[in-house]
Design a protein around this motif. Structure first.
Motif, short mmCIF file in Angstrom:
data_model
loop_
_atom_site.label_atom_id
_atom_site.label_comp_id
_atom_site.label_asym_id
_atom_site.label_seq_id
_atom_site.Cartn_x
_atom_site.Cartn_y
_atom_site.Cartn_z
N VAL A 61 -2.09 2.71 -8.89
CA VAL A 61 -2.26 3.32 -7.74
C VAL A 61 -2.90 2.63 -6.56
O VAL A 61 -3.65 1.86 -6.82
CB VAL A 61 -3.03 4.60 -7.97
N THR A 62 -2.15 2.55 -5.53
CA THR A 62 -2.76 1.84 -4.22
C THR A 62 -2.87 2.86 -2.96
O THR A 62 -2.34 3.70 -3.08
CB THR A 62 -1.71 0.82 -3.89
N ARG A 63 -3.87 2.58 -2.41
CA ARG A 63 -4.33 2.84 -1.32
C ARG A 63 -5.21 2.24 -0.28
O ARG A 63 -6.21 1.45 -0.87
CB ARG A 63 -5.33 4.36 -1.61
N ASP A 64 -4.86 2.07 0.98
CA ASP A 64 -5.31 1.25 2.07
C ASP A 64 -5.61 -0.14 1.48
O ASP A 64 -6.91 -0.65 1.69
CB ASP A 64 -6.60 2.33 2.41
N GLY A 65 -4.73 -0.71 0.68
CA GLY A 65 -5.05 -1.88 0.42
C GLY A 65 -5.81 -2.27 -1.04
O GLY A 65 -5.85 -3.37 -1.37
N VAL A 66 -6.16 -1.25 -1.68
CA VAL A 66 -6.93 -1.28 -2.76
C VAL A 66 -6.05 -0.63 -4.16
O VAL A 66 -5.28 0.07 -3.70
CB VAL A 66 -8.07 -0.45 -2.98
N THR A 67 -6.30 -1.38 -5.23
CA THR A 67 -5.47 -1.16 -6.37
C THR A 67 -6.37 -0.51 -7.38
O THR A 67 -7.36 -1.07 -7.63
CB THR A 67 -4.62 -2.36 -6.78
N MET A 68 -5.89 0.62 -8.03
CA MET A 68 -6.42 1.17 -9.06
C MET A 68 -5.61 1.39 -10.33
O MET A 68 -4.26 1.50 -10.21
CB MET A 68 -7.22 2.84 -8.80
N LEU A 69 -6.17 0.97 -11.56
CA LEU A 69 -5.43 0.68 -12.63
C LEU A 69 -5.70 2.00 -13.69
O LEU A 69 -7.04 1.95 -13.85
CB LEU A 69 -5.39 -0.54 -13.43
N VAL A 70 -4.78 2.45 -14.32
CA VAL A 70 -5.33 3.22 -15.34
C VAL A 70 -4.40 3.24 -16.62
O VAL A 70 -3.13 3.14 -16.37
CB VAL A 70 -5.09 5.16 -14.96
N ASP A 71 -5.01 2.89 -17.85
CA ASP A 71 -3.96 2.87 -19.00
C ASP A 71 -3.50 4.27 -19.55
O ASP A 71 -3.87 5.33 -18.80
CB ASP A 71 -4.82 2.22 -20.16
#
Length: 113
Positions: A61-71
């Motif tokens: 998931v990306t938002r405003d240049g930041v990436t979040m990872l979820v397994d």
């Protein structure tokens, strides 16, 4: 063909806070990793950390240049959730607004399904 909405989202406040934390670490390769594990006072608990590696089965998931990872395993418990960053009189913390949780503890870091 339209793009499918992400199964989990990151609020603008959370993205800003993650960006600031990554800048403090001085490593632009860092990504926020959200996990769910057994434990906590309600049965399951959220875990937040930074990771440089994206695994093959991660939801990204990306938002405003930041990436979040979820397994994939954690996503089973998080589908439809939003990660937010909240500052109030008690303090500041990341919080998961989880429509799947039947209950959660007072601190908001654990939940039950």
């Amino acid at each position: 063909m339209s793009e499918q909405p992400a199964p989990i989202s990151l609020s603008s406040n959370a993205a800003k806070r993650v960006a600031a934390l990554i800048q403090q670490q001085g490593n632009d390769a860092l990504k926020l990793r959200l996990t769910v594990s057994g434990g906590g006072c309600s049965g399951f608990q959220y875990g937040f950390g930074f990771d440089e590696e994206q695994k093959a089965d991660d939801i990204v998931v990306t938002r405003d240049g930041v990436t979040m990872l979820v397994d994939n395993t954690s996503l089973l418990y998080l589908f439809g959730s939003e990660v937010d960053f909240v500052e109030d009189l008690v303090g500041a913390s990341f919080q998961v607004i989880n429509p799947n949780a039947s209950s959660s503890c007072g601190c908001g870091s654990s939940f039950a399904i």
